[in-house]
Design an enzyme around this catalytic site. Sequence first.
Site, PDB file in Angstrom:
ATOM      1  CE1 TYR A 135      -2.946   3.150   0.792  1.00 50.17           C
ATOM      2  CE2 TYR A 135      -3.787   1.954   2.700  1.00 50.17           C
ATOM      3  CZ  TYR A 135      -3.839   3.046   1.857  1.00 50.17           C
ATOM      4  OH  TYR A 135      -4.769   4.033   2.070  1.00 50.17           O
ATOM      5  CE  LYS A 163      -5.896   2.344  -1.439  1.00 48.69           C
ATOM      6  NZ  LYS A 163      -6.336   2.794  -0.118  1.00 48.69           N
TER       7      LYS A 163
END
Length: 298
Positions: A135, A163
């Site tokens: 992330y 992400k």
Amino acid sequence: MPARIQGVLTAIVTPFDAAGAVCPDRLRRQVRRQMQFGNGIFCNGTNGEFFVLNTEEKLRVTQTCVDEAAGKVPVVAHIGENSTATTIRLGQDVAAMGVDAVSVITPSFVPLRQHELIYHYTAIADAVPVPVFLYNIPARTGNTIEPATAAALARHPNIVGIKDSAGSYESLKGFLDAVRDIPDFDVLSGPDHLAHQGFLEGCSACISGLANVCPEGVSLIWKHFRDGDVAKSKAAQDFISGLRKDLYAVCFAPAAVKKATALLGEDVGDSRYPILFSEQDLATIREVVAKYGNVPAF
């Protein structure tokens, strides 16, 4: 390999009651609201206010989402903490609840070199028994995962994607290019204005904060793209991009999202952190909600 996660995952808000406590019943309603449009759940993320939740609350949020989703849509839980060991402990507890995957933000405050990030993520992926997504959100943590680092970590059998919430097309494209030849590693777009472009260029899913406000509109970006109607997908994206521009002009984006969700009549409570809305702020958000409350027929 587990089933690939595709489409829209809503970075779901964490509802609080009048006393400021996590409210599982209200959270269940929000999960059902997203499921009506086929949206999966990304819990304990930035829009879920993970940074002001304690460990017990994060576990309660995760269990509530898993129970309510009941396997009908994917549930990804964010588990990132500032220490490797704490992240692993939370990840193991969350994995036992039945999530489909976990997401791990980079540690914050301490500037980390790329080989240190590789060590951190490798240790987590070795110890947590569900798929792991990296992330990247450098504006909030001060640490950036470089595309080459993501490509190196993609070789780990339990690291399945990243992400990217850096906010720019250039960052998203950098990750897509870096891992394009690596099978079974997915890039998920974080910024709502890049969902359609991300799908066009190979993203498997988007993580959307604005789906809290407009779950149908965000879902249509994916559904039209999936069905081969790129023009309608782009039209839905333009609608959501307009919502993003108008709403995010007010204040910190997750605070604006939660307030807009509340003003739509959803009982999600206030943000825990010290955000103060002026009367003008509230008037602007009401105008935005009225303007984007009805999704056109794309």
